[in-house]
Scaffold this motif. Structure first.
Motif, PDB file in Angstrom:
ATOM      1  N   VAL A   1       0.865  -1.181   0.000  1.00 12.37           N
ATOM      2  CA  VAL A   1       0.000   0.000   0.000  1.00 12.37           C
ATOM      3  C   VAL A   1       0.902   1.231   0.000  1.00 12.37           C
ATOM      4  CG1 VAL A   1      -1.713   1.340   1.284  1.00 12.37           C
ATOM      5  CG2 VAL A   1      -1.890  -1.166   1.183  1.00 12.37           C
TER       6      VAL A   1
ATOM      7  N   VAL B   1      -1.074  -1.247  -4.325  1.00 17.05           N
ATOM      8  CA  VAL B   1      -2.256  -0.384  -4.209  1.00 17.05           C
ATOM      9  C   VAL B   1      -1.783   1.038  -3.959  1.00 17.05           C
ATOM     10  CG1 VAL B   1      -4.382   0.109  -2.942  1.00 17.05           C
ATOM     11  CG2 VAL B   1      -3.664  -2.270  -3.305  1.00 17.05           C
TER      12      VAL B   1
ATOM     13  N   VAL C   1      -2.801   4.770  -3.110  1.00 18.20           N
ATOM     14  CA  VAL C   1      -3.896   5.554  -2.535  1.00 18.20           C
ATOM     15  C   VAL C   1      -3.707   7.006  -2.970  1.00 18.20           C
ATOM     16  CG1 VAL C   1      -5.204   6.078  -0.462  1.00 18.20           C
ATOM     17  CG2 VAL C   1      -3.898   3.957  -0.593  1.00 18.20           C
TER      18      VAL C   1
ATOM     19  N   GLY D   1      -7.945   8.343  -1.510  1.00 20.55           N
ATOM     20  CA  GLY D   1      -7.512   8.349  -0.122  1.00 20.55           C
ATOM     21  C   GLY D   1      -8.374   9.207   0.771  1.00 20.55           C
TER      22      GLY D   1
ATOM     23  N   SER E   1      -5.786   7.090   4.744  1.00 13.60           N
ATOM     24  CA  SER E   1      -5.450   6.588   3.413  1.00 13.60           C
ATOM     25  C   SER E   1      -4.928   5.155   3.466  1.00 13.60           C
ATOM     26  CB  SER E   1      -4.409   7.507   2.754  1.00 13.60           C
ATOM     27  OG  SER E   1      -4.972   8.770   2.464  1.00 13.60           O
TER      28      SER E   1
ATOM     29  N   GLY F   1      -6.517   1.839   1.707  1.00 12.94           N
ATOM     30  CA  GLY F   1      -5.734   0.911   0.906  1.00 12.94           C
ATOM     31  C   GLY F   1      -5.869  -0.517   1.394  1.00 12.94           C
TER      32      GLY F   1
END
Length: 250
Positions: A17, A61, A63, A92, A99, A103
Motif C-alpha cells: 500500500v 495499491v 492511494v 484516499g 489513506s 488501501g
C-alpha cells in the motif's frame, strides 16, 4: 504438530500500500509531492517501480488524492511497469492513517503480508524490500528498515516562540536509536486490527503495532531510501539516479 492450514512460504502473497494523497507542503506550492518529477518521471512512479521490483510483490495499491484517483490511474497506465505485478488505485482520505486504511480495505483476501511504503521514498533498493518481506515470512509481526544515527541527538524543551533558544533536557544514547524508513512490513491481520483500534499518537504504522503490545523488529535500511521532503532532497535524488545510470544503466 504443525498447522497444515497455514500457507507455505511459497503460497504467502505480498501486497504493498502506497499512500500518495498528501500535498507535500514542504516542497512548496504546485503538484502533490508524489507527482513531482524526478529525472523527468513522477516520484510516485519511481516508488511503485521500486516496490514492484521485488518478485515477492504481486499487488501494489496506490492511494491517490481524494479527487485525483483518475489522474493517478492514467499516470500508472502511461508508464512501463512490471507485467507480473497488479496495480490498483483507490481514493484516499484526509490523513495518512485514513489513506492506509482505505488501501487495506481494497486488498483482496488472499494476501497475508502487507507493506506500507512512502511515495516520497522513491529510491529504496529492492534488497531492502526483500529483507522486510523475508522477516515477516519468518514470523515477525511487524518489520521496519532503519539506519543508525550519524548525529548526536538532543531532547529539548520546545520553545514557545519559534526561533527562541531551547534548553536541552537529555542526550539519548545514540547506539540505541535508529532512523526508520519504509517499506514497513506487517502481518495483515495485525495491521488491520491496529487500524481498527489505534487512533492516538500515530507517527507511522509500526507505532500502531507497538500500541497493540506486539513486537516490532528492525532490519538494516539503506542510505538511498531517504525521504524526499525538501528541495535539497530532490537534488540528492537526481544525483543518485545519475549515478545509477552510470553504474547500472538504470
Amino acid at each position: 504438530m504443525s498447522d497444515d492450514s497455514r500457507p507455505s512460504r511459497a503460497e504467502v502473497r505480498t501486497a504493498v500500500v502506497i499512500p500518495a494523497a498528501g500535498r507535500g507542503v514542504r516542497l512548496g506550492p504546485g503538484a502533490p509531492k508524489a507527482l513531482r518529477a524526478l529525472n523527468g518521471t513522477p516520484m510516485l512512479i519511481h516508488a511503485v517501480r521500486a516496490m514492484a521490483a521485488s518478485r515477492a510483490v504481486s499487488l501494489v495499491v496506490v492511494v491517490a488524492p481524494p479527487d485525483g484517483a483518475a489522474e493517478v490511474k492514467s499516470l500508472l497506465d502511461a508508464h512501463a511497469l512490471p507485467e507480473r505485478t497488479d496495480f490498483l488505485v483507490v481514493p484516499g482520505g484526509k490523513e495518512r492513517q485514513d489513506s492506509v486504511k482505505l488501501g487495506l480495505d481494497a486488498l483482496p483476501p488472499d494476501y497475508d503480508i502487507v507493506l506500507v511504503h512512502d511515495a516520497a521514498r522513491p529510491l529504496v533498493p529492492v534488497d531492502t524490500v526483500d529483507a522486510v518481506i523475508e522477516a515477516v515470512r519468518e514470523g515477525a509481526t511487524a518489520v521496519v528498515p532503519a539506519l543508525p544515527l550519524a548525529d548526536t541527538v538532543k531532547e529539548v524543551e520546545p520553545a514557545t516562540v519559534p526561533g527562541d533558544p531551547e534548553p536541552v533536557v537529555a542526550t539519548p544514547e545514540r547506539a540505541r536509536l535508529r532512523a526508520v524508513q519504509t517499506p514497513q512490513g506487517f502481518d495483515r491481520a495485525t495491521l488491520i486490527r491496529a487500524h481498527e483500534t489505534v487512533t492516538d499518537n500515530v507517527t507511522d504504522d509500526a507505532s500502531m503495532i507497538e500500541q497493540l503490545g506486539a513486537t516490532v523488529v528492525v532490519v538494516p535500511g539503506h542510505e538511498e531510501a531517504f525521504k524526499v521532503t525538501r528541495p535539497l532532497d530532490l537534488v540528492l535524488a537526481e544525483a543518485v539516479l545519475a549515478r545509477r545510470r552510470l553504474n547500472d544503466g538504470f
